[in-house]
Design an enzyme around this catalytic site. Structure first.
Site, PDB file in Angstrom:
ATOM      1  N   TYR A 144      43.642  49.984  29.232  1.00 39.02           N
ATOM      2  CA  TYR A 144      43.862  49.234  30.475  1.00 39.02           C
ATOM      3  C   TYR A 144      45.331  49.290  30.873  1.00 39.02           C
ATOM      4  O   TYR A 144      45.676  49.648  32.011  1.00 39.02           O
ATOM      5  CB  TYR A 144      43.395  47.781  30.276  1.00 39.02           C
ATOM      6  CG  TYR A 144      43.964  46.820  31.300  1.00 39.02           C
ATOM      7  CD1 TYR A 144      43.635  46.932  32.649  1.00 39.02           C
ATOM      8  CD2 TYR A 144      44.840  45.795  30.902  1.00 39.02           C
ATOM      9  CE1 TYR A 144      44.177  46.055  33.588  1.00 39.02           C
ATOM     10  CE2 TYR A 144      45.376  44.914  31.836  1.00 39.02           C
ATOM     11  CZ  TYR A 144      45.043  45.055  33.172  1.00 39.02           C
ATOM     12  OH  TYR A 144      45.578  44.188  34.095  1.00 39.02           O
ATOM     13  N   ALA A 284      42.097  42.839  17.096  1.00 39.65           N
ATOM     14  CA  ALA A 284      42.932  44.047  16.984  1.00 39.65           C
ATOM     15  C   ALA A 284      43.800  44.181  18.230  1.00 39.65           C
ATOM     16  O   ALA A 284      43.322  43.975  19.356  1.00 39.65           O
ATOM     17  CB  ALA A 284      42.039  45.271  16.840  1.00 39.65           C
TER      18      ALA A 284
HETATM   19  N1  LIG Z   1      44.339  37.703  35.842  1.00 41.47           N
HETATM   20  C1  LIG Z   1      45.398  38.055  35.103  1.00 41.47           C
HETATM   21  O1  LIG Z   1      45.875  37.302  34.242  1.00 41.47           O
HETATM   22  C2  LIG Z   1      46.066  39.385  35.328  1.00 41.47           C
HETATM   23  C3  LIG Z   1      47.163  39.722  34.515  1.00 41.47           C
HETATM   24  C4  LIG Z   1      47.780  40.951  34.722  1.00 41.47           C
HETATM   25  C5  LIG Z   1      47.337  41.789  35.726  1.00 41.47           C
HETATM   26  N2  LIG Z   1      46.262  41.449  36.475  1.00 41.47           N
HETATM   27  C6  LIG Z   1      45.801  42.384  37.519  1.00 41.47           C
HETATM   28  O2  LIG Z   1      45.662  41.656  38.720  1.00 41.47           O
HETATM   29  C7  LIG Z   1      44.568  42.149  39.483  1.00 41.47           C
HETATM   30  C8  LIG Z   1      43.644  41.018  39.839  1.00 41.47           C
HETATM   31  O3  LIG Z   1      43.206  40.365  38.655  1.00 41.47           O
HETATM   32  P1  LIG Z   1      42.096  39.220  38.762  1.00 41.47           P
HETATM   33  O4  LIG Z   1      42.154  38.425  37.518  1.00 41.47           O
HETATM   34  O5  LIG Z   1      42.211  38.538  40.069  1.00 41.47           O
HETATM   35  O6  LIG Z   1      40.783  40.107  38.732  1.00 41.47           O
HETATM   36  P2  LIG Z   1      39.402  39.890  39.510  1.00 41.47           P
HETATM   37  O7  LIG Z   1      38.380  40.720  38.791  1.00 41.47           O
HETATM   38  O8  LIG Z   1      39.125  38.441  39.700  1.00 41.47           O
HETATM   39  O9  LIG Z   1      39.700  40.525  40.936  1.00 41.47           O
HETATM   40  C9  LIG Z   1      39.572  41.891  41.198  1.00 41.47           C
HETATM   41  C10 LIG Z   1      38.739  42.056  42.459  1.00 41.47           C
HETATM   42  O10 LIG Z   1      38.629  43.442  42.764  1.00 41.47           O
HETATM   43  C11 LIG Z   1      37.289  43.743  43.117  1.00 41.47           C
HETATM   44  N3  LIG Z   1      37.085  45.156  42.783  1.00 41.47           N
HETATM   45  C12 LIG Z   1      37.186  45.742  41.558  1.00 41.47           C
HETATM   46  N4  LIG Z   1      36.982  47.055  41.676  1.00 41.47           N
HETATM   47  C13 LIG Z   1      36.737  47.316  42.993  1.00 41.47           C
HETATM   48  C14 LIG Z   1      36.452  48.498  43.746  1.00 41.47           C
HETATM   49  N5  LIG Z   1      36.361  49.702  43.157  1.00 41.47           N
HETATM   50  N6  LIG Z   1      36.281  48.401  45.090  1.00 41.47           N
HETATM   51  C15 LIG Z   1      36.386  47.190  45.714  1.00 41.47           C
HETATM   52  N7  LIG Z   1      36.647  46.036  45.047  1.00 41.47           N
HETATM   53  C16 LIG Z   1      36.813  46.110  43.715  1.00 41.47           C
HETATM   54  C17 LIG Z   1      36.434  42.780  42.309  1.00 41.47           C
HETATM   55  O11 LIG Z   1      35.178  42.534  42.929  1.00 41.47           O
HETATM   56  C18 LIG Z   1      37.315  41.527  42.291  1.00 41.47           C
HETATM   57  O12 LIG Z   1      37.024  40.676  43.376  1.00 41.47           O
HETATM   58  C19 LIG Z   1      43.930  43.264  38.641  1.00 41.47           C
HETATM   59  O13 LIG Z   1      44.421  44.509  39.097  1.00 41.47           O
HETATM   60  C20 LIG Z   1      44.441  42.975  37.241  1.00 41.47           C
HETATM   61  O14 LIG Z   1      44.529  44.152  36.471  1.00 41.47           O
HETATM   62  C21 LIG Z   1      45.619  40.268  36.301  1.00 41.47           C
END
Ligand SMILES: NC(=O)c1ccc[n+]([C@@H]2O[C@H](COP(=O)([O-])OP(=O)(O)OC[C@H]3O[C@@H](n4cnc5c(N)ncnc54)[C@H](O)[C@@H]3O)[C@@H](O)[C@H]2O)c1
Length: 332
Positions: A144, A284
């Site tokens: 990831y 892990a």
């Molecule tokens: N939540 C955290 O603590 C955290 C920490 C570091 C980074 N991030 C990054 O922040 C971003 C948002 O995280 P989050 O927790 O809100 O995740 P989340 O899963 O709640 O939100 C992601 C959204 O993207 C949509 N999605 C995924 N793939 C898609 C696609 N191919 N086409 C259209 N829509 C799509 C999903 O339906 C979802 O609504 C992500 O990129 C994640 O890697 C989050």
């Protein structure tokens, strides 16, 4: 923000929906593209166009960029479960890279040259220095994190060749909810500690398992940096003004770490309930301490967390989960 228009991919998800709310409240026009695999229609405020499609569809992306002129793109949509990424690394690398590049390519072709990426602390792997400075070595220990690093690198080339200015925001642990209780966290499966602890306290989720009690930390459990979603949203807005003529990379974290045990105690204090929990072996690949230095973000944008205290963060999460024990399914 008045008069500005933004595209938010993944804007129906947890962090993205809090940015959408922030942008709308500041007078911007917002278009969301989200295929709702994890997101929720009810998380998107009224008046915001929701395009229910996958960002893997390049033709659809071109149509969206042709239909509206965007000042910038905020790119949240991604696969983001660390454990899953180590069961299916090829899917994570290929999907996160290809979908991000599809969005960046469509933006470049449409002349929209500002791009904000949701990146992650997972880029740093096992850090040599804590708090982790923004210049620290990038050495992800899972697929990831590496998939996000690949996207960051590709954005570097797009800057050099096409002038696409990007802000890569390396979030630490996003936490909390809109204090007005309109939206909050609702993942299935849920992998984040605070909603799992609150779910255990409410009885809507099983007792919590604490993974590892023999880490070299004061109480033996892992220490993480929890940053409120609205503070994350504020960072997104602030970095836009830094994208004149250059790209930037920032850490977004509170700068203070809390152990798993401290989080459990905070949930018990705020909720007035016990958090049923047990103990298991280490997972892990879990580093013992991940805490951000956001010194560059603070100095260059004036950003500072408004929800720096753990209890304040947990209070907003508790308000959301206790009022909506089944998440958006309870929002009527
Ligand atoms: N939540 C955290 O603590 C955290 C920490 C570091 C980074 N991030 C990054 O922040 C971003 C948002 O995280 P989050 O927790 O809100 O995740 P989340 O899963 O709640 O939100 C992601 C959204 O993207 C949509 N999605 C995924 N793939 C898609 C696609 N191919 N086409 C259209 N829509 C799509 C999903 O339906 C979802 O609504 C992500 O990129 C994640 O890697 C989050």
């Amino acid at each position: 923000m008045q008069g500005r228009r933004f595209l938010v991919t993944g804007g129906a998800g947890y962090v993205g929906s809090h940015l959408v709310l922030t942008l709308v409240e500041r007078g911007a026009e917002v278009v969301v593209i989200d295929d709702l695999r994890q997101g929720h229609r009810a998380a998107v405020p009224p008046g915001v166009a929701l395009i229910e499609e996958s960002i893997a569809d390049r033709r659809r992306l071109a149509e969206v960029f042709a239909a509206w002129r965007f000042d910038a793109v905020f790119h949240f949509a991604a696969l983001s479960l660390v454990g899953e990424s180590m069961r299916d690394p090829l899917r994570y690398c290929s999907e996160n890279l290809s979908t991000s590049l599809a969005v960046a390519d469509a933006a470049v072709k449409a002349g929209c040259l500002r791009f904000v990426l949701s990146s992650t602390a997972a880029l740093f792997g096992n850090p040599k220095q804590v708090p982790i400075p923004e210049e620290a070595e990038l050495a992800p220990t899972n697929a990831y994190g590496d998939s996000k690093l690949m996207v960051e690198k590709a954005l570097g080339w797009a800057d050099q060749v096409h002038g696409l200015r990007s802000a890569c925001l390396r979030y630490f642990n996003a936490a909390g909810a809109d204090p007005a209780g309109r939206i909050g966290e609702d993942h299935e499966p849920e992998s984040h500690l605070i909603p799992l602890a609150i779910g255990a306290a409410l009885g809507t989720r099983p007792p919590l398992t604490v993974f590892g009690t023999d880490y070299p930390t004061p109480d033996g459990t892992c220490i993480r940096d929890y940053v409120h979603v609205l503070d994350l949203a504020d960072a997104h807005v602030r970095v836009l003004d830094r994208l004149d003529g250059r790209s930037v990379r920032y850490n977004v974290g509170n700068g203070t770490g809390y152990s798993v045990k401290q989080v459990i105690e905070a949930v018990e204090r705020v909720s007035g309930r016990a958090v049923p929990h047990g103990f298991g072996p280490r997972r892990a690949g879990d580093p013992s301490v991940l805490v951000a230095s956001s010194a560059k973000l603070r100095a260059e944008t004036g950003w500072a967390p408004r929800y720096a205290a753990l209890d304040d963060i947990v209070r907003t999460a508790w308000a959301w989960h206790s009022a909506h024990p089944r998440g958006f399914a309870d929002r009527g």
